[in-house]
Design a protein around this motif. Sequence first.
Motif, PDB file in Angstrom:
ATOM      1  N   THR A 117       0.856  -1.193   0.000  1.00  0.00           N
ATOM      2  CA  THR A 117       0.000   0.000   0.000  1.00  0.00           C
ATOM      3  C   THR A 117       0.884   1.231   0.000  1.00  0.00           C
ATOM      4  O   THR A 117       1.770   1.359   0.846  1.00  0.00           O
ATOM      5  CB  THR A 117      -0.911   0.019   1.241  1.00  0.00           C
ATOM      6  N   ILE A 118       0.646   2.134  -0.943  1.00  0.00           N
ATOM      7  CA  ILE A 118       1.393   3.386  -1.026  1.00  0.00           C
ATOM      8  C   ILE A 118       0.520   4.513  -0.490  1.00  0.00           C
ATOM      9  O   ILE A 118      -0.630   4.687  -0.913  1.00  0.00           O
ATOM     10  CB  ILE A 118       1.815   3.698  -2.482  1.00  0.00           C
ATOM     11  N   VAL A 119       1.072   5.265   0.470  1.00  0.00           N
ATOM     12  CA  VAL A 119       0.376   6.430   1.034  1.00  0.00           C
ATOM     13  C   VAL A 119       1.140   7.674   0.594  1.00  0.00           C
ATOM     14  O   VAL A 119       2.290   7.877   0.977  1.00  0.00           O
ATOM     15  CB  VAL A 119       0.325   6.353   2.577  1.00  0.00           C
ATOM     16  N   ASP A 120       0.520   8.508  -0.234  1.00  0.00           N
ATOM     17  CA  ASP A 120       1.206   9.684  -0.775  1.00  0.00           C
ATOM     18  C   ASP A 120       0.174  10.636  -1.361  1.00  0.00           C
ATOM     19  O   ASP A 120      -0.836  10.189  -1.918  1.00  0.00           O
ATOM     20  CB  ASP A 120       2.203   9.243  -1.861  1.00  0.00           C
ATOM     21  N   ASP A 121       0.416  11.929  -1.244  1.00  0.00           N
ATOM     22  CA  ASP A 121      -0.515  12.908  -1.820  1.00  0.00           C
ATOM     23  C   ASP A 121       0.145  13.775  -2.883  1.00  0.00           C
ATOM     24  O   ASP A 121      -0.476  14.715  -3.389  1.00  0.00           O
ATOM     25  CB  ASP A 121      -1.112  13.793  -0.719  1.00  0.00           C
ATOM     26  N   GLY A 165       0.642 -13.553  -8.252  1.00  0.00           N
ATOM     27  CA  GLY A 165       0.789 -12.123  -8.490  1.00  0.00           C
ATOM     28  C   GLY A 165       0.701 -11.318  -7.206  1.00  0.00           C
ATOM     29  O   GLY A 165       0.604 -11.861  -6.111  1.00  0.00           O
ATOM     30  N   VAL A 166       0.732 -10.003  -7.387  1.00  0.00           N
ATOM     31  CA  VAL A 166       0.770  -9.071  -6.253  1.00  0.00           C
ATOM     32  C   VAL A 166      -0.417  -8.135  -6.337  1.00  0.00           C
ATOM     33  O   VAL A 166      -0.851  -7.756  -7.424  1.00  0.00           O
ATOM     34  CB  VAL A 166       2.090  -8.271  -6.279  1.00  0.00           C
ATOM     35  N   LYS A 167      -0.922  -7.739  -5.199  1.00  0.00           N
ATOM     36  CA  LYS A 167      -1.969  -6.725  -5.204  1.00  0.00           C
ATOM     37  C   LYS A 167      -1.412  -5.458  -4.578  1.00  0.00           C
ATOM     38  O   LYS A 167      -0.640  -5.503  -3.608  1.00  0.00           O
ATOM     39  CB  LYS A 167      -3.212  -7.249  -4.505  1.00  0.00           C
ATOM     40  N   GLY A 168      -1.742  -4.333  -5.188  1.00  0.00           N
ATOM     41  CA  GLY A 168      -1.232  -3.049  -4.727  1.00  0.00           C
ATOM     42  C   GLY A 168      -2.351  -2.069  -4.482  1.00  0.00           C
ATOM     43  O   GLY A 168      -3.373  -2.088  -5.174  1.00  0.00           O
ATOM     44  N   ASN A 169      -2.162  -1.202  -3.497  1.00  0.00           N
ATOM     45  CA  ASN A 169      -3.180  -0.233  -3.104  1.00  0.00           C
ATOM     46  C   ASN A 169      -2.575   1.164  -3.041  1.00  0.00           C
ATOM     47  O   ASN A 169      -1.372   1.322  -2.840  1.00  0.00           O
ATOM     48  CB  ASN A 169      -3.749  -0.591  -1.727  1.00  0.00           C
ATOM     49  N   PHE A 170      -3.431   2.157  -3.213  1.00  0.00           N
ATOM     50  CA  PHE A 170      -2.989   3.542  -3.151  1.00  0.00           C
ATOM     51  C   PHE A 170      -3.941   4.336  -2.272  1.00  0.00           C
ATOM     52  O   PHE A 170      -5.163   4.236  -2.409  1.00  0.00           O
ATOM     53  CB  PHE A 170      -2.930   4.157  -4.551  1.00  0.00           C
ATOM     54  N   ILE A 171      -3.390   5.116  -1.366  1.00  0.00           N
ATOM     55  CA  ILE A 171      -4.168   6.017  -0.516  1.00  0.00           C
ATOM     56  C   ILE A 171      -3.659   7.435  -0.755  1.00  0.00           C
ATOM     57  O   ILE A 171      -2.493   7.731  -0.498  1.00  0.00           O
ATOM     58  CB  ILE A 171      -4.031   5.640   0.973  1.00  0.00           C
ATOM     59  N   ASN A 172      -4.523   8.276  -1.247  1.00  0.00           N
ATOM     60  CA  ASN A 172      -4.152   9.649  -1.601  1.00  0.00           C
ATOM     61  C   ASN A 172      -4.205  10.526  -0.352  1.00  0.00           C
ATOM     62  O   ASN A 172      -5.176  11.230  -0.095  1.00  0.00           O
ATOM     63  CB  ASN A 172      -5.095  10.172  -2.685  1.00  0.00           C
TER      64      ASN A 172
END
Length: 627
Positions: A117-121, A165-172
């Motif tokens: 999970t990537i947390v970035d704005d 495979g891989v699962k990826g998430n994004f939190i803005n």
Amino acid sequence: SSHPHSHHRFLLVDYATSSGLNTPGPRFGGVNRKPAARHLPPPFGVCRSESAMLRSDDVDKGAKRSEHENRFDRQLRLWGAHGQKLLESTQICALGSGPAISEALKNLVLPNVNEFTIVDDKKVTEVDQGNNFFVAEEDIGKARGDVVRENLLEMNPWNETEGIGVKGNFINKNPDKAIESGLEDFKQYDVILATEISDSNALKLSTYCYEHNITFVLIRINGLLGYIHWSKRQHLVTEEHPKDRDISDYHLHPEQLKNFPELENYLKDFDFKKLGEDVFKHSRIPWPAITYHMRVKWQEEKKKTGPPSNFGERNEFKQFIKGSAIAYMREKKLSFIEKNFEEAIMFAHKCCLKPVPDDEVQAVLGADAAKNLTSESDNFWIVVHAINKFMGQEGNGFLPVTGEIKDMESTPELYIRLQRTYQEQSKKEMAIIVKYAREAVSKLGKSADSIEDEYIVHVAKHIREAAVIKCKPISSVYDAKQMDVDEIHEYFDEWEELPEWDEEENGPRPLRPKNIHWYFALRAAERFRSKNGRYPGEGKYTFDDDVKELIKIQKAMFSEYSIERDMEEACLKEMVRSGGSQIHNVAALIGGVVSQLCLKLIVRQFVPFNNTYVFNGVHTTSNVFQL
């Protein structure tokens, strides 16, 4: 080694948008994650059981391999199916999506980490295009974290049919604000990578992670310099893979043979007089049989009740074996000592000395966590508890038989018989340890499926290379009262060999600060950022003014920590000159070290550096400091 020897790039030719279903997920202050679909794994892994994963020798026999085994064959050979399972059940959180974290995630996505999970704005800028391989010109203005996520998933997308495979998430969301809005959201992760957060929030989050035994990795880069600092309350290493010492145990000491009559019978079986009539057969007697017979003969001749017991006697015993080999060589007019007798001389101590576990292993066996189990105990400690019980009863004080022996001079038939003798004994002893572990699980009120027999056996077989690493919390570095200033002074005072320099030809030797100076310069730059909202040298600034302020900050820091050493202004000037920039090649190297560290921690194999790695791209050197 914890240092990177090389860094490999994986080129992406075409950036395609990764497809996937949007499913509900954990929240950061009410913000939903944006994931690609994938089922969560069972407690000890995904895909298949370790026994179901094929080995290379199975393939040689014509066994059919799955797509999973074909794709990840190289790493399965490195850390085994059990290590792969741990990797495929790991959740990673990345605070920020700059080049270092992007490169680190790349090296975790490729071997099939479960989820990130990537947390970035931040939005993609031209600067990102220049230093981050996972964004392109057409991405400028888009959410950087989401762009990085999509391009990372392109390398190993989730395949519903194959279950790979891989699962990826994004939190803005701004990483600092995500921390300030609440720490409970981070409890779901196994590893947290952080780079674009303030020192105060790094301290806050790392303290929370330390309390919950979550791996926290802090990454700082400024120009050609950078460091990595990781912390975890306790890290368990199940396989150290030592290369500098021999941990093999052939159970040849007389006290061990009492518990292993099948091995003693095998060794007794060899008729040296008869085998000596045939040079080939004599040269293929396995060395354990040679040491056994020579030890019995030595005891008879010396009228000893036990094996050689001191250094002098052991040397005498080696000469005893060598003398027998030379006598046979002369009798048969050979021009060399037989290889199997050379091996017997080399390993003569195996039948003389009672095997004693290394200090690290003894620390594991004697740990309170192994003696006083609770419902919260890690499965590792339950197995160690069972091993201790076995050693106290059936094992007669010795660790269990692993069932593995190294190559030796012998015939295939004799070697296989010996190998099977060890394997059968190991199978019996492992069954006892499994029984004890199951009893402990039952007493703790835990469910039977909370631990697998496969895991119990694996830990028990590798107990000779187990270790526990206890890291200091990051607060011990950030809090002047907790920092060990004497240790810091030692790092400043360490002698370093400088490269050759011809002053007559090249002039005065250029300044070469130690990497501990660069570390504190990077720390001072972070304090500058916390105070001014920007890095020294970043944006509209006056170089001299920023240098002056940074010198003030560094002096105050040295005074705060009672560091009585001179600071290097050249390091601080380089911080201002760099302006908080992240150069891709430095970020890629740092990211490579981070991913290597994470893989060691995740698969619980090999020994990670403890606890701070500093890279100096100015002079291409690096150091590990235990701060």
